[in-house]
Design a protein around this motif. Structure first.
Motif, PDB file in Angstrom:
ATOM      1  N   ILE A  27       0.763   3.760  -6.748  1.00  0.00           N
ATOM      2  CA  ILE A  27      -0.344   3.922  -5.978  1.00  0.00           C
ATOM      3  C   ILE A  27      -0.473   2.638  -5.055  1.00  0.00           C
ATOM      4  N   VAL A  28      -0.851   3.005  -3.933  1.00  0.00           N
ATOM      5  CA  VAL A  28      -1.012   1.827  -2.822  1.00  0.00           C
ATOM      6  C   VAL A  28      -2.640   1.787  -3.008  1.00  0.00           C
ATOM      7  N   SER A  29      -3.027   3.283  -2.631  1.00  0.00           N
ATOM      8  CA  SER A  29      -4.802   3.108  -2.676  1.00  0.00           C
ATOM      9  C   SER A  29      -5.177   4.600  -2.840  1.00  0.00           C
ATOM     10  N   ILE A  30      -6.284   4.772  -3.377  1.00  0.00           N
ATOM     11  CA  ILE A  30      -6.983   6.020  -3.365  1.00  0.00           C
ATOM     12  C   ILE A  30      -8.135   6.267  -2.705  1.00  0.00           C
ATOM     13  N   ASN A  31      -8.377   7.352  -1.849  1.00  0.00           N
ATOM     14  CA  ASN A  31      -9.481   7.645  -1.168  1.00  0.00           C
ATOM     15  C   ASN A  31     -10.500   7.907  -1.925  1.00  0.00           C
ATOM     16  N   THR A  32     -10.972   9.273  -1.999  1.00  0.00           N
ATOM     17  CA  THR A  32     -12.221   9.682  -2.725  1.00  0.00           C
ATOM     18  C   THR A  32     -11.540  10.241  -4.275  1.00  0.00           C
ATOM     19  N   MET A  33     -12.427   9.748  -5.293  1.00  0.00           N
ATOM     20  CA  MET A  33     -12.101  10.330  -6.628  1.00  0.00           C
ATOM     21  C   MET A  33     -13.183  11.049  -7.127  1.00  0.00           C
ATOM     22  N   GLY A  34     -12.859  12.033  -7.656  1.00  0.00           N
ATOM     23  CA  GLY A  34     -14.063  12.986  -8.165  1.00  0.00           C
ATOM     24  C   GLY A  34     -13.651  13.657  -9.372  1.00  0.00           C
ATOM     25  N   VAL A  91     -14.560  23.239 -18.297  1.00  0.00           N
ATOM     26  CA  VAL A  91     -13.481  22.362 -18.346  1.00  0.00           C
ATOM     27  C   VAL A  91     -13.759  21.134 -17.214  1.00  0.00           C
ATOM     28  N   TYR A  92     -13.562  20.170 -17.430  1.00  0.00           N
ATOM     29  CA  TYR A  92     -13.721  18.865 -16.277  1.00  0.00           C
ATOM     30  C   TYR A  92     -12.321  18.443 -15.926  1.00  0.00           C
ATOM     31  N   TYR A  93     -12.292  18.581 -14.619  1.00  0.00           N
ATOM     32  CA  TYR A  93     -11.060  17.925 -13.931  1.00  0.00           C
ATOM     33  C   TYR A  93     -11.140  16.988 -13.182  1.00  0.00           C
ATOM     34  N   CYS A  94     -10.274  15.791 -13.467  1.00  0.00           N
ATOM     35  CA  CYS A  94     -10.238  14.911 -12.505  1.00  0.00           C
ATOM     36  C   CYS A  94      -9.497  14.966 -11.097  1.00  0.00           C
ATOM     37  N   ASN A  95      -9.888  14.409 -10.130  1.00  0.00           N
ATOM     38  CA  ASN A  95      -9.321  14.468  -8.710  1.00  0.00           C
ATOM     39  C   ASN A  95      -9.140  13.165  -7.963  1.00  0.00           C
ATOM     40  N   ALA A  96      -7.974  13.084  -7.513  1.00  0.00           N
ATOM     41  CA  ALA A  96      -7.872  11.772  -6.693  1.00  0.00           C
ATOM     42  C   ALA A  96      -6.969  12.209  -5.482  1.00  0.00           C
ATOM     43  N   LYS A  97      -7.656  11.613  -4.169  1.00  0.00           N
ATOM     44  CA  LYS A  97      -7.058  11.836  -2.953  1.00  0.00           C
ATOM     45  C   LYS A  97      -6.279  10.776  -2.593  1.00  0.00           C
ATOM     46  N   LEU A  98      -4.966  10.871  -2.414  1.00  0.00           N
ATOM     47  CA  LEU A  98      -4.348   9.755  -2.098  1.00  0.00           C
ATOM     48  C   LEU A  98      -3.679   9.786  -0.656  1.00  0.00           C
ATOM     49  N   MET A 100      -1.581   9.788   2.566  1.00  0.00           N
ATOM     50  CA  MET A 100      -0.221  10.195   3.031  1.00  0.00           C
ATOM     51  C   MET A 100      -0.210   9.782   4.293  1.00  0.00           C
ATOM     52  N   THR A 101       1.007  10.026   4.904  1.00  0.00           N
ATOM     53  CA  THR A 101       1.500   9.699   6.305  1.00  0.00           C
ATOM     54  C   THR A 101       0.555  10.546   7.369  1.00  0.00           C
ATOM     55  N   TRP A 102       0.565  10.030   8.518  1.00  0.00           N
ATOM     56  CA  TRP A 102      -0.074  10.923   9.733  1.00  0.00           C
ATOM     57  C   TRP A 102      -1.554  11.304   9.554  1.00  0.00           C
ATOM     58  N   GLY A 103      -2.356  10.326   8.559  1.00  0.00           N
ATOM     59  CA  GLY A 103      -3.681  10.422   8.367  1.00  0.00           C
ATOM     60  C   GLY A 103      -4.039  11.666   7.326  1.00  0.00           C
ATOM     61  N   THR A 104      -3.081  12.173   6.724  1.00  0.00           N
ATOM     62  CA  THR A 104      -3.413  13.231   5.756  1.00  0.00           C
ATOM     63  C   THR A 104      -3.461  12.649   4.211  1.00  0.00           C
ATOM     64  N   GLN A 105      -3.815  13.565   3.564  1.00  0.00           N
ATOM     65  CA  GLN A 105      -3.900  13.156   2.025  1.00  0.00           C
ATOM     66  C   GLN A 105      -3.665  14.103   1.220  1.00  0.00           C
ATOM     67  N   TYR A 106      -3.524  13.841  -0.245  1.00  0.00           N
ATOM     68  CA  TYR A 106      -2.671  14.673  -0.975  1.00  0.00           C
ATOM     69  C   TYR A 106      -3.531  14.650  -2.216  1.00  0.00           C
ATOM     70  N   ASP A 107      -3.951  15.889  -2.978  1.00  0.00           N
ATOM     71  CA  ASP A 107      -4.756  16.055  -3.982  1.00  0.00           C
ATOM     72  C   ASP A 107      -3.957  16.035  -5.424  1.00  0.00           C
ATOM     73  N   TYR A 108      -4.217  14.921  -6.382  1.00  0.00           N
ATOM     74  CA  TYR A 108      -3.764  14.871  -7.451  1.00  0.00           C
ATOM     75  C   TYR A 108      -4.836  15.355  -8.600  1.00  0.00           C
TER      76      TYR A 108
END
Length: 119
Positions: A27-34, A91-98, A100-108
């Motif tokens: 992990i380099v950085s994480i944008n939004t977590m929720g 059921v509560y789910y954690c989400n992290a948006k990391l 990616m390249t080209w200004g995009t982000q990926y949901d975990y």
């Protein structure tokens, strides 16, 4: 990247619970977590989110009762839930948006943790 949640359980109405979610891996950085939740027969919905800068967003149904926070150094997000109601059962789910390249982000997503509020 893995998200591991903890802190769910059974509580009576009016009680409190604190959820934690730790992100690990490369992990380099994480944008939004929720936090999202999904009750039986319903769609997954956003409960609360927090940006890397600390800006927060809450569902109307939890405003004033839930508080989201994060520790950027530990890649961890928390959800303090007070004055719980039976309708918070889900059921509560954690989400992290990391980023990616080209200004995009990926949901975990985490695996989910059950929160049950009895009346």
């Amino acid at each position: 990247v893995q998200l591991v949640e903890s802190g769910g359980g059974l509580v009576q109405a009016g009680g409190s619970l604190r959820l934690s979610c730790a992100a690990s891996g490369t992990i380099v950085s994480i944008n939004t977590m929720g936090w999202y939740r999904q009750a039986p027969g319903k769609q997954r919905e956003l409960v609360a989110a927090i940006t890397s800068g600390g800006s927060t967003n809450y569902a109307d149904s939890v405003k004033g009762r839930f508080t989201i926070s994060r520790d950027n150094a530990k890649n961890t997000v928390y959800l303090q839930m007070n004055s719980l109601k039976p309708e918070d059962t889900a059921v509560y789910y954690c989400n992290a948006k990391l980023p990616m390249t080209w200004g995009t982000q990926y949901d975990y997503w985490g695996q989910g943790t059950q929160v049950t509020v009895s009346s």
